[in-house]
Design a protein around this motif. Structure first.
Motif, PDB file in Angstrom:
ATOM      1  N   SER A 182       1.361   6.746  -6.586  1.00 34.62           N
ATOM      2  CA  SER A 182       0.360   5.749  -6.939  1.00 34.62           C
ATOM      3  C   SER A 182      -0.097   5.992  -8.371  1.00 34.62           C
ATOM      4  O   SER A 182      -0.224   7.143  -8.803  1.00 34.62           O
ATOM      5  N   GLN A 183      -0.349   4.902  -9.086  1.00 32.68           N
ATOM      6  CA  GLN A 183      -0.705   5.034 -10.493  1.00 32.68           C
ATOM      7  C   GLN A 183      -1.945   5.917 -10.663  1.00 32.68           C
ATOM      8  O   GLN A 183      -2.944   5.752  -9.972  1.00 32.68           O
ATOM      9  N   GLY A 184      -1.835   6.874 -11.564  1.00 31.59           N
ATOM     10  CA  GLY A 184      -2.919   7.790 -11.869  1.00 31.59           C
ATOM     11  C   GLY A 184      -2.903   9.071 -11.051  1.00 31.59           C
ATOM     12  O   GLY A 184      -3.692   9.973 -11.318  1.00 31.59           O
ATOM     13  N   TRP A 185      -2.016   9.167 -10.053  1.00 32.89           N
ATOM     14  CA  TRP A 185      -2.007  10.353  -9.199  1.00 32.89           C
ATOM     15  C   TRP A 185      -1.782  11.629 -10.018  1.00 32.89           C
ATOM     16  O   TRP A 185      -2.483  12.629  -9.813  1.00 32.89           O
ATOM     17  N   PHE A 186      -0.834  11.625 -10.926  1.00 30.16           N
ATOM     18  CA  PHE A 186      -0.531  12.840 -11.699  1.00 30.16           C
ATOM     19  C   PHE A 186      -1.744  13.273 -12.518  1.00 30.16           C
ATOM     20  O   PHE A 186      -2.081  14.457 -12.560  1.00 30.16           O
ATOM     21  N   THR A 233       0.843  -1.194   0.000  1.00 29.30           N
ATOM     22  CA  THR A 233       0.000   0.000   0.000  1.00 29.30           C
ATOM     23  C   THR A 233       0.879   1.245   0.000  1.00 29.30           C
ATOM     24  O   THR A 233       2.073   1.179   0.325  1.00 29.30           O
ATOM     25  N   MET A 234       0.243   2.367  -0.347  1.00 28.69           N
ATOM     26  CA  MET A 234       0.920   3.657  -0.275  1.00 28.69           C
ATOM     27  C   MET A 234      -0.161   4.724  -0.050  1.00 28.69           C
ATOM     28  O   MET A 234      -1.231   4.656  -0.670  1.00 28.69           O
ATOM     29  N   ALA A 235       0.102   5.672   0.822  1.00 31.89           N
ATOM     30  CA  ALA A 235      -0.863   6.742   1.102  1.00 31.89           C
ATOM     31  C   ALA A 235      -1.166   7.539  -0.169  1.00 31.89           C
ATOM     32  O   ALA A 235      -0.338   7.612  -1.092  1.00 31.89           O
ATOM     33  N   ALA A 236      -2.328   8.153  -0.190  1.00 33.70           N
ATOM     34  CA  ALA A 236      -2.831   8.834  -1.395  1.00 33.70           C
ATOM     35  C   ALA A 236      -1.898   9.912  -1.933  1.00 33.70           C
ATOM     36  O   ALA A 236      -1.676  10.004  -3.138  1.00 33.70           O
ATOM     37  N   ASP A 237      -1.365  10.764  -1.084  1.00 35.84           N
ATOM     38  CA  ASP A 237      -0.493  11.858  -1.527  1.00 35.84           C
ATOM     39  C   ASP A 237       0.945  11.623  -1.087  1.00 35.84           C
ATOM     40  O   ASP A 237       1.661  12.559  -0.735  1.00 35.84           O
ATOM     41  N   ALA A 238       1.373  10.365  -1.133  1.00 37.30           N
ATOM     42  CA  ALA A 238       2.739  10.003  -0.754  1.00 37.30           C
ATOM     43  C   ALA A 238       3.447   9.410  -1.961  1.00 37.30           C
ATOM     44  O   ALA A 238       2.820   8.882  -2.876  1.00 37.30           O
ATOM     45  N   ARG A 242      -5.002  12.508 -11.886  1.00 32.26           N
ATOM     46  CA  ARG A 242      -6.044  12.965 -10.956  1.00 32.26           C
ATOM     47  C   ARG A 242      -5.735  14.353 -10.401  1.00 32.26           C
ATOM     48  O   ARG A 242      -6.642  15.163 -10.183  1.00 32.26           O
ATOM     49  N   ALA A 243      -4.453  14.633 -10.171  1.00 32.55           N
ATOM     50  CA  ALA A 243      -4.050  15.930  -9.615  1.00 32.55           C
ATOM     51  C   ALA A 243      -3.947  17.014 -10.695  1.00 32.55           C
ATOM     52  O   ALA A 243      -3.725  18.186 -10.367  1.00 32.55           O
ATOM     53  N   GLY A 244      -4.094  16.644 -11.949  1.00 38.02           N
ATOM     54  CA  GLY A 244      -3.987  17.621 -13.032  1.00 38.02           C
ATOM     55  C   GLY A 244      -2.564  18.071 -13.287  1.00 38.02           C
ATOM     56  O   GLY A 244      -2.341  19.125 -13.884  1.00 38.02           O
ATOM     57  N   VAL A 245      -1.579  17.261 -12.858  1.00 40.02           N
ATOM     58  CA  VAL A 245      -0.164  17.590 -13.056  1.00 40.02           C
ATOM     59  C   VAL A 245       0.245  17.119 -14.447  1.00 40.02           C
ATOM     60  O   VAL A 245       0.009  15.970 -14.821  1.00 40.02           O
ATOM     61  N   ARG A 246       0.884  18.020 -15.189  1.00 39.81           N
ATOM     62  CA  ARG A 246       1.262  17.728 -16.577  1.00 39.81           C
ATOM     63  C   ARG A 246       2.758  17.927 -16.795  1.00 39.81           C
ATOM     64  O   ARG A 246       3.443  18.577 -16.010  1.00 39.81           O
ATOM     65  N   VAL A 247       3.211  17.414 -17.918  1.00 39.33           N
ATOM     66  CA  VAL A 247       4.584  17.657 -18.353  1.00 39.33           C
ATOM     67  C   VAL A 247       4.802  19.167 -18.414  1.00 39.33           C
ATOM     68  O   VAL A 247       3.919  19.913 -18.848  1.00 39.33           O
ATOM     69  N   GLY A 248       5.980  19.596 -17.951  1.00 36.19           N
ATOM     70  CA  GLY A 248       6.322  21.009 -17.943  1.00 36.19           C
ATOM     71  C   GLY A 248       6.182  21.663 -16.578  1.00 36.19           C
ATOM     72  O   GLY A 248       6.749  22.725 -16.328  1.00 36.19           O
ATOM     73  N   GLU A 249       5.417  21.022 -15.679  1.00 42.71           N
ATOM     74  CA  GLU A 249       5.261  21.593 -14.338  1.00 42.71           C
ATOM     75  C   GLU A 249       6.517  21.330 -13.529  1.00 42.71           C
ATOM     76  O   GLU A 249       7.305  20.441 -13.822  1.00 42.71           O
ATOM     77  N   ARG A 250       6.682  22.128 -12.487  1.00 37.64           N
ATOM     78  CA  ARG A 250       7.900  22.089 -11.664  1.00 37.64           C
ATOM     79  C   ARG A 250       7.655  21.313 -10.372  1.00 37.64           C
ATOM     80  O   ARG A 250       6.584  21.356  -9.790  1.00 37.64           O
ATOM     81  N   VAL A 251       8.715  20.604  -9.934  1.00 42.07           N
ATOM     82  CA  VAL A 251       8.729  19.929  -8.640  1.00 42.07           C
ATOM     83  C   VAL A 251       9.763  20.654  -7.781  1.00 42.07           C
ATOM     84  O   VAL A 251      10.920  20.814  -8.177  1.00 42.07           O
ATOM     85  N   THR A 252       9.332  21.126  -6.596  1.00 40.85           N
ATOM     86  CA  THR A 252      10.229  21.870  -5.701  1.00 40.85           C
ATOM     87  C   THR A 252      10.103  21.332  -4.278  1.00 40.85           C
ATOM     88  O   THR A 252       9.138  20.657  -3.941  1.00 40.85           O
TER      89      THR A 252
END
Length: 113
Positions: A96-100, A30-35, A102-112
């Motif tokens: 978790s598969q599909g998180w990106f 298992t893995m938490a929803a936003d982990a 579901r969150a509306g995160v797309r290629v080009g966005e930044r991770v900080t």
């Protein structure tokens, strides 16, 4: 560690040692929803991932040296199929598969941090 992925906060384990990079999220059920897990990969290169001994379906975001997502791919449990970025990366974030999607995160966005 807490990461910002687009407009979302994510709690991520940090894989930066040879052992944690090798183990990743293997053997978990298992893995938490936003982990997730952030992989620190060093110098920019084509780093490929596979899912041997990983029991949960994951999505992976490949991140370049500027912190931008350059590709997102879904990965299936227990698969040896390689998942490789189209250009060199320095980090990868597994969720978790599909998180990106579901969150509306797309290629080009930044991770900080």
């Amino acid at each position: 560690m807490t990461l910002r992925v687009g407009d979302h906060a994510v709690q991520a384990e940090h894989a930066a040692t040879p052992e944690t990079l090798r183990e990743g999220l293997m053997h978990r059920t298992t893995m938490a929803a936003d982990a997730g897990m952030l992989f620190e990969l060093g110098a920019p290169d084509i780093h490929c991932f596979w899912m041997k001994n990983t029991l949960i379906p994951l999505s992976i975001a490949f991140i370049d040296q500027d912190g931008r997502i350059i590709d997102i791919q879904d990965m299936q449990p227990r698969s040896l199929d390689p998942h490789c970025p189209p250009t060199p990366i320095t980090q990868a974030l597994e969720m978790s598969q599909g998180w990106f999607t579901r969150a509306g995160v797309r290629v080009g966005e930044r991770v900080t941090r």
